[in-house]
Design an enzyme around this catalytic site. Structure first.
Site, PDB file in Angstrom:
ATOM      1  N   ASP A  39       4.644  -9.520   9.695  1.00  0.00           N
ATOM      2  CA  ASP A  39       3.817  -8.443   9.117  1.00  0.00           C
ATOM      3  C   ASP A  39       4.637  -7.150   9.224  1.00  0.00           C
ATOM      4  OD1 ASP A  39       0.324  -7.528   9.422  1.00  0.00           O
ATOM      5  OD2 ASP A  39       1.985  -6.357   8.643  1.00  0.00           O
ATOM      6  N   ARG A  76       0.410   8.130  13.284  1.00  0.00           N
ATOM      7  CA  ARG A  76      -0.516   7.382  14.162  1.00  0.00           C
ATOM      8  C   ARG A  76      -0.540   7.997  15.561  1.00  0.00           C
ATOM      9  NH1 ARG A  76      -0.283   1.020  12.079  1.00  0.00           N
ATOM     10  NH2 ARG A  76       0.202   1.601   9.942  1.00  0.00           N
ATOM     11  N   GLU A 132       2.901  -9.661   4.351  1.00  0.00           N
ATOM     12  CA  GLU A 132       2.896 -10.734   5.342  1.00  0.00           C
ATOM     13  C   GLU A 132       3.454 -12.030   4.759  1.00  0.00           C
ATOM     14  OE1 GLU A 132      -0.909 -10.991   7.436  1.00  0.00           O
ATOM     15  OE2 GLU A 132      -1.230  -8.889   6.903  1.00  0.00           O
TER      16      GLU A 132
HETATM   17  N1  DCP Z   1      -3.462  -1.807   2.235  1.00  0.00           N
HETATM   18  C1  DCP Z   1      -4.308  -1.193   1.321  1.00  0.00           C
HETATM   19  N2  DCP Z   1      -5.662  -1.267   1.496  1.00  0.00           N
HETATM   20  C2  DCP Z   1      -6.173  -1.937   2.557  1.00  0.00           C
HETATM   21  C3  DCP Z   1      -5.332  -2.573   3.480  1.00  0.00           C
HETATM   22  C4  DCP Z   1      -3.960  -2.487   3.285  1.00  0.00           C
HETATM   23  O1  DCP Z   1      -3.824  -0.592   0.359  1.00  0.00           O
HETATM   24  N3  DCP Z   1      -7.492  -1.992   2.703  1.00  0.00           N
HETATM   25  C5  DCP Z   1      -2.009  -1.722   2.028  1.00  0.00           C
HETATM   26  C6  DCP Z   1      -1.362  -0.575   2.759  1.00  0.00           C
HETATM   27  C7  DCP Z   1      -0.550  -1.196   3.828  1.00  0.00           C
HETATM   28  C8  DCP Z   1      -0.318  -2.604   3.347  1.00  0.00           C
HETATM   29  O2  DCP Z   1      -1.405  -2.907   2.502  1.00  0.00           O
HETATM   30  O3  DCP Z   1       0.685  -0.503   4.006  1.00  0.00           O
HETATM   31  C9  DCP Z   1      -0.223  -3.601   4.487  1.00  0.00           C
HETATM   32  O4  DCP Z   1      -1.405  -3.619   5.283  1.00  0.00           O
HETATM   33  P1  DCP Z   1      -1.376  -3.748   6.845  1.00  0.00           P
HETATM   34  O5  DCP Z   1      -2.773  -3.966   7.276  1.00  0.00           O
HETATM   35  O6  DCP Z   1      -0.364  -4.725   7.277  1.00  0.00           O
HETATM   36  O7  DCP Z   1      -0.995  -2.296   7.344  1.00  0.00           O
HETATM   37  P2  DCP Z   1       0.414  -1.608   7.489  1.00  0.00           P
HETATM   38  O8  DCP Z   1       1.526  -2.537   7.178  1.00  0.00           O
HETATM   39  O9  DCP Z   1       0.393  -0.352   6.686  1.00  0.00           O
HETATM   40  O10 DCP Z   1       0.444  -1.174   9.003  1.00  0.00           O
HETATM   41  P3  DCP Z   1       0.737  -2.059  10.299  1.00  0.00           P
HETATM   42  O11 DCP Z   1       1.967  -1.470  10.898  1.00  0.00           O
HETATM   43  O12 DCP Z   1      -0.454  -1.835  11.169  1.00  0.00           O
HETATM   44  O13 DCP Z   1       0.884  -3.480   9.867  1.00  0.00           O
HETATM   45 MG    MG Z   2       1.685  -4.412   8.072  1.00  0.00          MG
HETATM   46 MG    MG Z   3      -0.453  -6.829   6.898  1.00  0.00          MG
END
Ligand code: DCP
Ligand code: MG
Ligand code: MG
Length: 545
Positions: A39, A76, A132
């Site tokens: 991820d 964050r 992922e």
């Molecule tokens: N995303 C989105 N809307 C959502 C969930 C996710 O547009 N409801 C997009 C933005 C994120 C990407 O999908 O960058 C991947 O989701 P992740 O949950 O893996 O979150 P991140 O990769 O941004 O952060 P982390 O470091 O916690 O994995």
């Molecule tokens: Mg992520």
């Molecule tokens: Mg993810």
């Protein structure tokens, strides 16, 4: 955010394997499987930081409509979280820099590159959303002759000194492979991410985010009860969505532990034998599902959500906007779509997210061809089709209130660039899917007809793969011409060699070699016009295709 989430789901859930020769993975019920889950860290934010390195050290949020869908780790630290409203995020962190993230092109492109890179190491890779991937490395582990005596990264619930690998040498080797793959992703694409190492997909996913960002965690079988017992809400279980959790809640179940203790017979009564058993298994950390290699998508779609659309004119405009972009993507993909689907969501106060309705119709051949050829009036024809479908669902003369529209091409033939079986080739999609729009890959628009990208796929026999694998190791440098000469004679090229070649070629070519296939796609490159190399490649492609 709802918009992008839906987008991801729509395309990604339809990423199913459509070919059989890649699906023969290790027995999914084997306790000796080694599954990795990757991820990426703050994915959209990382992509934006690569595009503009000045954003690296500032708190950065990616905005879609009024939501910060993700933010970098600098933000964050200052209290900004994923899916926070823009107002709240700015209150938490007044210096927050916001970048619009509604155009998913760069994220999609980077996402495919990651999967493609993983696939060049192991053919059992399954995408899950944009950031992922699952990788089944059981066979890779077995092939490594060394039994590791220590784990790479963290081991869940075990701290301090080296955990003795004991019976878990496979997981230990898996943890080393995970670390290597994370390093490759970082050195090749500049992206960091987390990984989970476990004996099934569910556990690998659950454990991968234990330490964030840019870390990895292995789960030993004796700690399965611990991780499952500490999950809390049922929604933490991958596969338990909003609807299922509502039905479980109606049975009085709120936490994973509740589900563990609930009689299977009662679950079966409510959900049927298959789903009842699946839910029970999930609560206990049992997951026999195989890693299903990702094939080319069986549909391409785009959608937008909004507060209110209530006139036919607005529907036409929105559909036109969506189709303009979708047709462009479909044209790049190169396959002719045969079915068109329109989906809408009506406003409903009580069931805000899940009331979608769809209608679909065949796409006449001449219109399908216009889509592929990029003809300018393709969109107009499709809008007319969309409005016919719309009128089947909505009475335009009465009041209506829509909150989402989705346009989708389905019933796509197998991906281009395949030979032999004629079933979908993984890699030709990835490279074809790489959008030149704002992407670092040289633009394919305005490319003279004679210098269109070239792609070819070779089916490798085990014998051929083995012999090229032994030969390539001896080489540590090669150039473009040599590479293609070697492909031409099918003698001296292998996966690592190809990765090196890819580095040398930079963005001009995309190469993926698995044990079964070698895919090469050469993108248009200015230097190739009037160049002998280009002519050679074209004739080579003719011979090999
Ligand atoms: N995303 C989105 N809307 C959502 C969930 C996710 O547009 N409801 C997009 C933005 C994120 C990407 O999908 O960058 C991947 O989701 P992740 O949950 O893996 O979150 P991140 O990769 O941004 O952060 P982390 O470091 O916690 O994995
Ligand atoms: Mg992520
Ligand atoms: Mg993810």
């Amino acid at each position: 955010m709802e918009n992008s989430d839906d987008n991801n789901d729509e395309d990604e859930t339809e990423w199913k394997t459509s070919f059989t020769d890649f699906t023969v993975g290790p027995n999914p019920t084997s306790p000796h499987r080694v599954i990795l889950h990757f991820d990426l860290d703050c994915f959209y934010a990382q992509v934006e930081m690569i595009r503009n390195p000045a954003l690296r050290n500032v708190p950065l949020g990616i905005q879609q409509k009024y939501i910060v869908v993700t933010c970098n780790y600098v933000a964050r630290e200052q209290g900004v979280t994923k899916l926070m409203s823009v107002v709240d995020a700015q209150e938490k962190c007044p210096q927050l820099v916001l970048v619009k993230g509604e155009d998913l092109t760069h994220y999609r492109d980077m996402s495919y590159k990651v999967t493609e890179l993983l696939m060049s190491y192991c053919h059992l890779v399954e995408r899950l959303g944009f950031d992922e991937n699952y990788v089944d490395v059981t066979e890779m582990v077995e092939k490594r002759l060394t039994h590791c005596s220590s784990f790479e990264g963290h081991v869940y619930n075990r701290s301090g000194v080296e955990t003795n690998t004991g019976d878990h040498w496979r997981l230990a080797v898996g943890s080393h492979i995970a670390a290597e793959l994370r390093t490759v992703i970082c050195s090749t694409l500049g992206l960091t991410g987390c990984a989970g190492v476990a004996t099934n997909k569910l556990l690998a996913k659950l454990v991968s985010g234990t330490f964030k960002p840019n870390q990895q965690t292995t789960l030993l079988p004796q700690d399965v009860d611990h991780i499952m017992g500490h999950l809390g809400s049922l929604r933490r279980l991958p596969g338990v969505g909003h609807q299922t959790s509502k039905r479980l809640q109606a049975l009085g179940l709120v936490t994973v532990q509740d589900l563990q203790l609930f009689p299977l017979a009662d679950l079966v009564k409510e959900f049927g034998a298959h789903t009842g058993q699946r839910l029970k298994n999930l609560s206990l950390g049992v997951d026999d599902s195989p890693v299903v290699p990702t094939g080319a998508p069986q549909s391409l779609s785009d959608e937008d959500s909004f507060k209110k659309i209530s006139t036919t004119r607005e529907v036409v405009e929105k559909t036109q906007d969506l189709l303009t972009i979708l047709v462009e993507r479909m044209q790049k993909d190169g396959r002719q779509p045969h079915t068109f689907r329109l989906t809408l969501r009506r406003y409903s106060a009580d069931n805000k997210w899940f009331s979608r309705e769809s209608r679909q119709c065949p796409i006449p051949n001449h219109i399908g061809q216009k889509v592929v050829s990029g003809s300018t009036d393709a969109t107009a024809h499709l809008v007319t089709m969309a409005m016919k479908l719309f009128n089947k669902m909505v009475d335009g003369s009465a009041a209506f209130h829509l909150t989402l529209l989705n346009v989708c091409f389905t019933n796509l033939p197998p991906a281009r660039g395949t030979v032999a079986s004629g079933k979908g080739a993984i890699t030709s999609f990835f490279t074809l899917g790489s959008s030149p729009r704002n992407s670092p890959i040289p633009s394919q628009t305005n490319v003279p007809a004679h210098s269109h990208p070239i792609s070819l796929t070779l089916i490798l026999t085990p014998h051929l793969f083995k012999s090229i694998q032994t030969l390539f190791i001896k080489r540590n440098s090669l150039n473009c011409l040599l590479l293609f000469k070697t492909i031409g004679t099918l003698g001296t090229v292998g996966p690592y060699c190809l990765i090196q070649a890819q580095k040398i070629l930079r963005r001009k070519a995309s190469l993926v070699c698995t044990e079964r296939r070698l895919n090469v796609r050469i993108l248009h490159n200015k230097d190739m016009d009037n160049n002998k190399t280009h002519q050679k490649l074209i004739s080579l492609t003719r011979v090999l295709n």
